[in-house]
Scaffold this motif. Structure first.
Motif, PDB file in Angstrom:
ATOM      1  N   THR A 193      49.100  -2.331  19.625  1.00 59.94           N
ATOM      2  CA  THR A 193      48.789  -2.298  18.182  1.00 59.94           C
ATOM      3  C   THR A 193      49.805  -3.208  17.484  1.00 59.94           C
ATOM      4  O   THR A 193      50.760  -3.677  18.098  1.00 59.94           O
ATOM      5  CB  THR A 193      48.836  -0.867  17.637  1.00 59.94           C
ATOM      6  OG1 THR A 193      48.230  -0.844  16.344  1.00 59.94           O
ATOM      7  CG2 THR A 193      50.243  -0.343  17.512  1.00 59.94           C
ATOM      8  N   ARG A 246      50.586  11.014  22.192  1.00 61.54           N
ATOM      9  CA  ARG A 246      49.529  10.300  22.907  1.00 61.54           C
ATOM     10  C   ARG A 246      48.375  11.291  23.175  1.00 61.54           C
ATOM     11  O   ARG A 246      48.576  12.401  23.662  1.00 61.54           O
ATOM     12  CB  ARG A 246      50.091   9.805  24.249  1.00 61.54           C
ATOM     13  CG  ARG A 246      49.059   9.278  25.226  1.00 61.54           C
ATOM     14  CD  ARG A 246      48.773   7.798  24.951  1.00 61.54           C
ATOM     15  NE  ARG A 246      47.726   7.315  25.859  1.00 61.54           N
ATOM     16  CZ  ARG A 246      46.545   6.879  25.447  1.00 61.54           C
ATOM     17  NH1 ARG A 246      46.265   6.902  24.149  1.00 61.54           N
ATOM     18  NH2 ARG A 246      45.672   6.415  26.301  1.00 61.54           N
ATOM     19  N   THR A 256      42.272   9.320  24.084  1.00 59.39           N
ATOM     20  CA  THR A 256      41.808   7.957  23.791  1.00 59.39           C
ATOM     21  C   THR A 256      42.428   7.406  22.517  1.00 59.39           C
ATOM     22  O   THR A 256      41.886   6.500  21.910  1.00 59.39           O
ATOM     23  CB  THR A 256      40.276   7.952  23.623  1.00 59.39           C
ATOM     24  OG1 THR A 256      39.944   8.913  22.616  1.00 59.39           O
ATOM     25  CG2 THR A 256      39.568   8.327  24.924  1.00 59.39           C
ATOM     26  N   SER A 257      43.539   8.009  22.119  1.00 59.40           N
ATOM     27  CA  SER A 257      44.140   7.542  20.845  1.00 59.40           C
ATOM     28  C   SER A 257      45.632   7.879  20.806  1.00 59.40           C
ATOM     29  O   SER A 257      46.145   8.618  21.653  1.00 59.40           O
ATOM     30  CB  SER A 257      43.411   8.224  19.672  1.00 59.40           C
ATOM     31  OG  SER A 257      43.600   9.615  19.756  1.00 59.40           O
ATOM     32  N   HIS A 258      46.282   7.293  19.797  1.00 57.17           N
ATOM     33  CA  HIS A 258      47.673   7.653  19.454  1.00 57.17           C
ATOM     34  C   HIS A 258      47.650   8.278  18.087  1.00 57.17           C
ATOM     35  O   HIS A 258      46.883   7.834  17.222  1.00 57.17           O
ATOM     36  CB  HIS A 258      48.562   6.419  19.457  1.00 57.17           C
ATOM     37  CG  HIS A 258      48.814   5.898  20.852  1.00 57.17           C
ATOM     38  ND1 HIS A 258      47.916   5.094  21.521  1.00 57.17           N
ATOM     39  CD2 HIS A 258      49.870   6.088  21.687  1.00 57.17           C
ATOM     40  CE1 HIS A 258      48.401   4.802  22.712  1.00 57.17           C
ATOM     41  NE2 HIS A 258      49.598   5.392  22.855  1.00 57.17           N
ATOM     42  N   GLN A 259      48.482   9.303  17.915  1.00 56.06           N
ATOM     43  CA  GLN A 259      48.464  10.009  16.643  1.00 56.06           C
ATOM     44  C   GLN A 259      49.881  10.048  16.049  1.00 56.06           C
ATOM     45  O   GLN A 259      50.856  10.255  16.787  1.00 56.06           O
ATOM     46  CB  GLN A 259      47.960  11.434  16.859  1.00 56.06           C
ATOM     47  CG  GLN A 259      47.066  11.908  15.728  1.00 56.06           C
ATOM     48  CD  GLN A 259      46.374  13.200  16.105  1.00 56.06           C
ATOM     49  OE1 GLN A 259      47.055  14.205  16.304  1.00 56.06           O
ATOM     50  NE2 GLN A 259      45.051  13.159  16.195  1.00 56.06           N
ATOM     51  N   GLY A 296      41.656   2.557  12.646  1.00 53.65           N
ATOM     52  CA  GLY A 296      42.019   3.962  12.775  1.00 53.65           C
ATOM     53  C   GLY A 296      41.544   4.783  11.595  1.00 53.65           C
ATOM     54  O   GLY A 296      40.734   4.335  10.787  1.00 53.65           O
ATOM     55  N   THR A 319      45.457   8.229  12.997  1.00 53.54           N
ATOM     56  CA  THR A 319      44.943   8.220  14.381  1.00 53.54           C
ATOM     57  C   THR A 319      44.479   6.810  14.703  1.00 53.54           C
ATOM     58  O   THR A 319      43.626   6.246  14.010  1.00 53.54           O
ATOM     59  CB  THR A 319      43.773   9.196  14.538  1.00 53.54           C
ATOM     60  OG1 THR A 319      44.195  10.483  14.084  1.00 53.54           O
ATOM     61  CG2 THR A 319      43.326   9.299  15.988  1.00 53.54           C
ATOM     62  N   LEU A 320      45.088   6.221  15.756  1.00 54.65           N
ATOM     63  CA  LEU A 320      44.687   4.878  16.165  1.00 54.65           C
ATOM     64  C   LEU A 320      44.003   4.970  17.524  1.00 54.65           C
ATOM     65  O   LEU A 320      44.643   5.294  18.521  1.00 54.65           O
ATOM     66  CB  LEU A 320      45.910   3.968  16.271  1.00 54.65           C
ATOM     67  CG  LEU A 320      46.673   3.737  14.968  1.00 54.65           C
ATOM     68  CD1 LEU A 320      47.908   2.881  15.243  1.00 54.65           C
ATOM     69  CD2 LEU A 320      45.790   3.063  13.927  1.00 54.65           C
ATOM     70  N   PRO A 321      42.738   4.707  17.576  1.00 53.40           N
ATOM     71  CA  PRO A 321      42.049   4.769  18.877  1.00 53.40           C
ATOM     72  C   PRO A 321      42.465   3.623  19.784  1.00 53.40           C
ATOM     73  O   PRO A 321      42.836   2.559  19.297  1.00 53.40           O
ATOM     74  CB  PRO A 321      40.567   4.664  18.513  1.00 53.40           C
ATOM     75  CG  PRO A 321      40.554   3.958  17.211  1.00 53.40           C
ATOM     76  CD  PRO A 321      41.825   4.315  16.500  1.00 53.40           C
ATOM     77  N   ASP A 322      42.372   3.879  21.131  1.00 51.13           N
ATOM     78  CA  ASP A 322      42.707   2.816  22.082  1.00 51.13           C
ATOM     79  C   ASP A 322      41.707   1.682  21.930  1.00 51.13           C
ATOM     80  O   ASP A 322      40.511   1.919  21.776  1.00 51.13           O
ATOM     81  CB  ASP A 322      42.640   3.350  23.518  1.00 51.13           C
ATOM     82  CG  ASP A 322      43.747   4.359  23.760  1.00 51.13           C
ATOM     83  OD1 ASP A 322      44.686   4.393  22.919  1.00 51.13           O
ATOM     84  OD2 ASP A 322      43.658   5.114  24.749  1.00 51.13           O
ATOM     85  N   ARG A 323      42.241   0.478  21.994  1.00 51.85           N
ATOM     86  CA  ARG A 323      41.346  -0.674  21.820  1.00 51.85           C
ATOM     87  C   ARG A 323      41.425  -1.554  23.049  1.00 51.85           C
ATOM     88  O   ARG A 323      42.479  -1.757  23.615  1.00 51.85           O
ATOM     89  CB  ARG A 323      41.738  -1.493  20.586  1.00 51.85           C
ATOM     90  CG  ARG A 323      41.638  -0.738  19.312  1.00 51.85           C
ATOM     91  CD  ARG A 323      42.258  -1.519  18.191  1.00 51.85           C
ATOM     92  NE  ARG A 323      41.523  -2.736  17.942  1.00 51.85           N
ATOM     93  CZ  ARG A 323      41.779  -3.544  16.922  1.00 51.85           C
ATOM     94  NH1 ARG A 323      42.752  -3.247  16.085  1.00 51.85           N
ATOM     95  NH2 ARG A 323      41.094  -4.635  16.736  1.00 51.85           N
TER      96      ARG A 323
END
Lengths: 491, 314
Positions: free
Chosen positions: A376, A408, A411-414, A460, A477-481
């Motif tokens: 990111t 972690r 499928t995302s980071h919070q 996100g 919340t950032l989803p995995d890309r």
């Protein structure tokens, strides 16, 4: 879809209805036709059996005297007359008189079977031409034909001295049932074809409004309200009522959609108006001070102290305007290369807010659970988190607890920033993401708006939970890309 | 009962089945006689004539012949038919019939016994004579009576010249057949020359002996039947079956009948009837005409008189 052939359940009504009608009609026609043919055939068989038995008994009786006298000519003439005068549909294959000793006394075709010799067929058909007590019907296959053998004893003054056998070729008679079944199948097929046509016509009539409904519903789903034409409501049946209900619903949806579109446009205008007013206000505020500073400079320009003071004020005003403009300018362009954020870089934020927290007596709970770098933009993420952390610190002027948690998920980071300050009212909550909306006297009202823009850019979500007087928590919340799959922005 | 006879009768104009109606006809004859006796207007006693298969006469011809004879004789005429020659011979001996058209063999036998008197002989093809033929199916490889040993054989009548001459060895100059049962595998009587020819043509019998004049007439009327047969031997000439009178018939009646028969050829109606009988004319022949029968088949006493009469042992 399963494979190339759709499951029967998925076949269209236009196919299923005619097929079902055809199958039912064909089945009924075939079964009833076959049954009728079978019964007729059975009746024909039993009638024929009876007449064959009567015939063989009569001829046997007629030949009793001929056999007693060994009148070969009279026996032959009798059998010849019989075979010539018989029904051509069920031909007599042969007629023969065999003595109790097994010798042929007469045969209607003497060139095939000489008299005085044993019956040639008896060898090929053991157990058939055996002495009889009574008139008997037997069946045999001779030369690929089905043969009915009617036998009768010929009784003379010396007891039973001979036997008469009449062989009828009943192949055609017995094939009758198959021929009749074939006819039933042909008639059944013709009826089934008519039923199929009828079913097709009926189903077409039935399905037409349903197809129109399906197409219209698809248009509605895709939001193409203008493409939806009213469904023709043929008749007052269930489908007709359904079409009417659908028409009413689509009209309502269309009107509602128009109203929503107008509302959204008006909201946009309001937001733009509010933003322009905010920008104007934010720019105008320092402009007033700067204007009077310039007037002061005109009058007291010679005075060094005054001049320095004016320059400082002007710088301050320009700085404020710059801050506003900087905040509004968000870099929308994506970085050329994939950037990674190191977990430790987030911990730097702790040091930035720590002094403010110490000053206000705020305790900090810092839980960075991330272990590895993740893809990111670290600059954007730090800008977002810094904003949220600053807001949290400001929300607790009299101390409290600031909690930061980075974690972690599948499928995302919070990233969660929580304070136990005053919280927000529902009215505040509805407006906090609007630009230039602030509850602080000296706030720009752009912080959260900027945060939201950045989170959107990063694909996100930004969520907020608040309880007035208790706490406020923001969660990013950032989803995995993956590089091939750019995330779509959502709120 | 016998469709073959009906078929042949229809095709040939041959009334051969009538002998099988003998019983019925005799009842009819009795009734007619009873009726006639009630009508004195007829005045005269009925003349009864016995017919056998030697005469190829159909119903129509028989009726016309009867009317012709009634007109010329001035007396009612009734034809009487029986299946076998023996039956006709019996009627003749008893005087139940006045005249009969019978085979040469029963004639010479009854003449010698005094129960039959000669009246006239037909001429066919310009001759008062005929031969007995030994016939086999067309494709048969057999060429003589000895080749037919162990085979199936068809005769017409046990009292016929055709039977007696064959078993007497007069057909093809063979030795006599002393035991029919051991010579033939099976033999049988059809009581009609036409039937015998049909039996050989159909393959029921491997051979048969028949009157040559019947075979010749049939070869003209039904060539498809005779073409299925082949003549392999023939006898010497015998006198054609004569018309005979019972010993009880008055001489003048006999002479009148002879006159009428021999003069039939002289008038158109008589000539037409003769043609229907397949006869050229009736003639009075010397007794010597039948010498070949008297000295041949009738002279042989080696054949049992019982053969062909009544029941046979199987």
């Amino acid at each position: 879809m399963r494979g190339a052939m759709p499951s029967v359940r998925l076949w269209s009504l236009a196919v299923k209805l005619p097929l079902t009608m055809a199958v039912i009609v064909f089945g009924v026609a075939l079964v009833s036709g076959t049954l009728a043919a079978f019964r007729e055939s059975e009746a024909m068989r039993s009638t024929f059996d009876e007449s064959a038995m009567q015939m063989v008994e009569t001829i046997a009786l007629q030949n009793a005297e001929n056999v007693a006298r060994l009148d070969y000519w009279a026996m032959y003439a009798s059998l010849k007359m019989l075979s010539r005068s018989h029904d051509a549909d069920i031909p007599i294959l042969f007629a023969t008189i065999v003595s109790s000793g097994g010798q042929v006394l007469s045969h209607n075709v003497p060139t095939q079977q000489r008299i005085g010799r044993p019956l040639a067929l008896a060898k090929d058909l053991p157990g058939i031409f055996v002495p009889l007590e009574h008139t008997t019907i037997r069946h045999a296959a001779i030369g690929g034909r089905t043969v009915l053998l009617a036998g009768a004893p010929i009784r003379t003054g010396r007891g039973t001295t001979a036997f008469l056998w009449l062989a009828y070729d009943v192949t055609e008679l017995y094939h009758h049932v198959w021929r009749a079944t074939g006819r039933a199948a042909i008639i059944g097929s013709a009826l089934a074809a008519s039923a199929m046509l009828l079913g097709w016509a009926i189903s077409r009539r039935m399905v037409r409004p349903l197809r129109a409904l399906t197409a219209a519903a698809r248009q509605l789903k895709e939001g193409k309200f203008d493409n939806v034409e009213p469904i023709e409501t043929a008749g007052q049946g269930e489908i007709g009522r359904l079409a009417e209900a659908f028409n009413a619903m689509s009209t309502e949806l269309k009107e509602k959609n128009e109203i929503e579109t107008k509302l959204r446009f008006q909201e946009k205008l309001v937001a733009i108006g509010r933003m322009v007013a905010g920008v104007a206000h934010e720019v105008n505020n320092p402009l007033g001070g700067m204007k009077s500073a310039v007037e002061t400079l005109k009058v007291f320009g010679a005075d060094l102290d005054k001049r320095q003071e004016v320059v400082r004020l002007l710088s301050l005003g320009i700085g404020h305007i710059e801050t506003v403009v900087q905040a509004l300018r968000i870099n929308h362009s994506e970085p050329q290369e994939q950037e990674f954020c190191e977990p430790e870089s987030l911990d730097d934020l702790f040091h930035l807010v720590r002094s403010d927290c110490d000053m206000r007596g705020i305790k900090v709970r810092w839980e960075n659970e991330l272990k590895t770098a993740f893809p990111t933009s670290p600059v954007r993420l730090r800008q977002i988190l810094m904003n949220l952390l600053s807001n949290a610190v400001r929300a607790m002027p009299d101390g409290g607890m600031l909690t930061f948690r980075a974690s972690r998920h599948d499928t995302s980071h919070q990233f969660c920033v929580e304070d136990n300050g005053e919280g927000m009212s529902q009215a505040d909550l509805e407006r906090i993401f609007e630009p230039f909306y602030t509850t602080r006297p000296n706030g720009t009202g752009l912080g959260l708006w900027v945060c939201l823009q950045l989170v959107d850019l990063m694909g996100g979500t930004l969520e907020v939970e608040t309880e007035q007087g208790v706490r406020t928590a923001f969660r990013v919340t950032l989803p995995d890309r993956t590089p091939e799959q750019p995330a779509t922005a959502s709120r | 009962m016998n469709i073959l006879r009906d078929l042949l009768a229809a095709r040939l104009g041959v009334q051969s089945e009538l002998r099988f109606r003998g019983r019925l006809l005799s009842i009819v004859a009795f009734l007619l006689a009873a009726i006639v006796m009630q009508f004195p207007a007829w005045g005269q006693e009925q003349i009864r004539i016995g017919l056998t298969d030697v005469a190829l006469v159909n119903d129509g011809a028989q009726e016309r012949w009867a009317k012709y004879l009634e007109r010329t004789l001035g007396r009612p005429v009734l034809f009487v038919e029986r299946r076998s020659y023996a039956d006709i011979q019996q009627l003749l001996r008893l005087g139940d019939i006045d005249f009969a058209w019978i085979c040469g063999y029963p004639y010479v036998i009854d003449e010698s016994r005094g129960s039959a008197r000669y009246v006239a002989t037909p001429e066919i093809n310009g001759r008062p004579t005929y031969r007995i033929l030994l016939i086999v199916p067309q494709g048969s490889p057999r060429a003589s009576i000895s080749d037919l040993k162990g085979q199936v054989f068809a005769f017409s009548d046990p009292d016929s010249v055709s039977f007696r001459s064959l078993v007497g060895g007069f057909v093809g100059h063979q030795s006599p057949i002393l035991d029919l049962n051991s010579f033939f595998a099976t033999y049988f009587f059809t009581y009609s020359h036409v039937n015998t020819i049909q039996a050989v043509a159909d393959g029921v019998a491997d051979g048969g002996s028949v009157d040559g004049h019947v075979w010749e007439i049939l070869s003209r009327l039904a060539p498809d039947v005779t073409q299925k047969t082949r003549v392999i031997a023939q006898s010497e000439l015998y006198g054609l079956p004569p018309i005979v009178a019972s010993s009880r018939v008055p001489e003048e009646t006999l002479m009148l009948m002879r006159k009428i028969l021999t003069e039939m050829v002289t008038e158109p109606e008589g000539e037409r009837i003769l043609a229907e009988l397949h006869v050229d004319r009736f003639t009075v022949q010397p007794s010597a005409l039948y010498a070949s029968i008297r000295n041949g088949p009738a002279a042989t006493n080696q054949i049992s008189e019982e053969i062909g009469r009544g029941f046979q042992a199987q």
